[in-house]
Write an enzyme that holds these catalytic residues in place. Structure first.
Site, PDB file in Angstrom:
ATOM      1  N   GLU A 222       3.350  18.665   0.961  1.00 14.35           N
ATOM      2  CA  GLU A 222       2.536  17.645   1.610  1.00 14.35           C
ATOM      3  C   GLU A 222       3.162  17.222   2.932  1.00 14.35           C
ATOM      4  O   GLU A 222       4.380  17.128   3.043  1.00 14.35           O
ATOM      5  CB  GLU A 222       2.399  16.425   0.678  1.00 14.35           C
ATOM      6  CG  GLU A 222       1.862  16.799  -0.702  1.00 14.35           C
ATOM      7  CD  GLU A 222       1.949  15.662  -1.711  1.00 14.35           C
ATOM      8  OE1 GLU A 222       1.932  14.488  -1.297  1.00 14.35           O
ATOM      9  OE2 GLU A 222       2.030  15.953  -2.925  1.00 14.35           O
ATOM     10  N   GLU A 333      -5.864   8.557   1.977  1.00 15.65           N
ATOM     11  CA  GLU A 333      -5.648   7.951   0.671  1.00 15.65           C
ATOM     12  C   GLU A 333      -5.111   6.533   0.871  1.00 15.65           C
ATOM     13  O   GLU A 333      -4.310   6.283   1.773  1.00 15.65           O
ATOM     14  CB  GLU A 333      -4.641   8.779  -0.135  1.00 15.65           C
ATOM     15  CG  GLU A 333      -4.301   8.205  -1.499  1.00 15.65           C
ATOM     16  CD  GLU A 333      -3.259   9.038  -2.240  1.00 15.65           C
ATOM     17  OE1 GLU A 333      -2.765   8.568  -3.272  1.00 15.65           O
ATOM     18  OE2 GLU A 333      -2.929  10.147  -1.775  1.00 15.65           O
TER      19      GLU A 333
END
Length: 418
Positions: A222, A333
């Site tokens: 990520e 997010e």
């Protein structure tokens, strides 16, 4: 501008839900949390002393001796550490080694980030780290005392997640591809400084490169930017990385807070603040991120901004990602801890909905993946999904300038998102 929309089968949202569950970064308090913050708790000197000893031992392991120290305008301390003494080389399989030379970039790659050299606040003073060293943001005692779990500092929480959105829920607006073998991904993301409502929430925008089932063997790589007051102690958007090979249970960490990611450059500090940022109806500043698997050695490399190689995740860290990824996800997010019983006002992206478009909404553009032959290619089946569209939403499209793109984000709490 022609829009490209994909009808989503019922299976896909369930598939993505499993990914989102395991990609959480929710700072709920565990048995390992710092116990004595509450005013109604008894001060226990022995436990406090034990905790401080744990913190001191961890700091001595994370913070390596510096040949030069740079004070950043935002309060960070950047240590210039000899490259082969960085935390990665504490790993048994890397001890005594040195960082690898750069691999070939994927074919068809040309750096496309808008930002040039001064992309982080610590560089604005004109100071830099010498050749042969890497810049590392120093971790402080205050950083660890802010953490919801001292023992798991730098890691995403290991916990079971309730399915209802009222329990510290993580909310997403994402584009994703699946159903093929992926050897990397690239995107340009504009950077904002979204408002985060409290210390235990965050707002991020990132890429996920994923493989494995959605059980205990989930592998992810990520990278992106995040505003996380708990992790960094402020509200600056910061460049970050993460990895895990067991669904966030015992492996992996943010940035360089454990042995794993090998940094190879002296210009970018992982975890440091990005500057400048985009402004509503004003200048737009984006960063380009590229993650790809070196065909020769199998390691996963990361490029940031205008062609700067940050470093690599050694292939031996992973199980499924030793071969390839089975899904790539892009997007935003947030954490909704429902302060005072209402939806959080933490913003995603710019804090504005996708429909406001360029200069107002956040975007990902020039989305690409890397194929088996190390070619960067356009996406053929991008799907978009927002799990709380009245709070944060997403709109995808395709054109000749931006290729595959989407706008996303939102304000959180509003009249349609109580």
């Amino acid at each position: 501008m022609a829009s490209s929309w994909c009808r989503i089968s019922p299976i896909i949202p369930i598939f993505v839900w499993f990914l989102l569950v395991f990609s959480l970064v929710c700072p709920v308090h565990s048995l390992e949390t710092i116990e004595d913050r509450g005013s109604n708790q008894t001060f226990r000197p022995n436990e406090e002393l034990k905790k401080l000893k744990i913190i001191a031992a961890r700091l001595s392991k994370i913070n390596k001796p510096a040949v030069k120290t740079i004070q950043s305008p935002d309060g960070d301390i950047i240590d210039c550490v000899v490259s082969h003494l960085q935390p990665a080389f504490d790993h048994p399989q890397l001890k005594g080694q040195k960082p690898l030379d750069p691999p070939d970039r994927p074919k068809g790659h040309s750096p496309s980030g808008m930002l040039e050299e001064n992309v982080q606040l610590w560089r604005l003073s004109g100071e830099s780290c010498p050749e042969g060293t890497v810049p590392i943001r120093r971790t402080t005692e205050e950083d660890m005392l802010r953490a919801s779990s001292v023992r798991r500092f730098g890691r995403k929480p290991r916990r079971h997640v309730r399915r209802d959105s009222s329990s510290n829920g993580h909310e997403h607006a994402v584009g994703y591809v699946s159903g093929d073998q992926y050897y990397g991904a690239k995107a340009s993301i504009n950077v904002w400084a979204p408002r985060v409502a409290n210390q235990y929430e965050f707002s991020l925008s990132q890429m996920w490169v994923i493989s494995g089932s959605f059980g205990d063997d989930l592998n992810t790589i990520e990278a992106g930017w995040q505003v996380s007051p708990e992790l960094y102690g402020d509200n600056y958007p910061r460049f970050f990385t993460y990895w895990t090979t067991d669904a966030y249970q015992a492996t992996g960490c943010y940035n360089l807070l454990c042995s794993g990611f090998v940094q190879t450059n002296n210009r970018i500090a992982i975890g440091a603040a990005i500057s400048p940022t985009s402004s509503y109806n004003g200048g737009q500043f984006d960063i380009s991120l590229l993650v790809w698997k070196d065909p020769k050695h199998g390691n996963w490399w990361l490029e940031f901004g205008s062609g700067i190689l940050v470093g690599y995740w050694p292939s031996f860290l992973f199980t499924h990602l030793q071969s390839h990824a089975s899904m790539v996800q892009f997007g935003g997010e947030t954490v909704n801890s429902r302060p005072s019983g209402f939806h959080t006002s933490t913003q995603m992206g710019s804090g504005h909905f996708a429909g406001e478009g360029f200069g107002k909404a956040s975007y990902f553009r020039n989305l690409q993946v890397v194929d088996w032959d190390n070619n960067l290619i356009p996406l053929s089946n991008l799907r978009v999904l927002a799990d709380h569209p009245n709070c944060y939403d997403i709109q995808g499209g395709i054109n000749s300038v931006w290729g595959n793109y989407f706008y996303y984000g939102g304000p959180g709490r509003n009249v349609r998102c109580p």
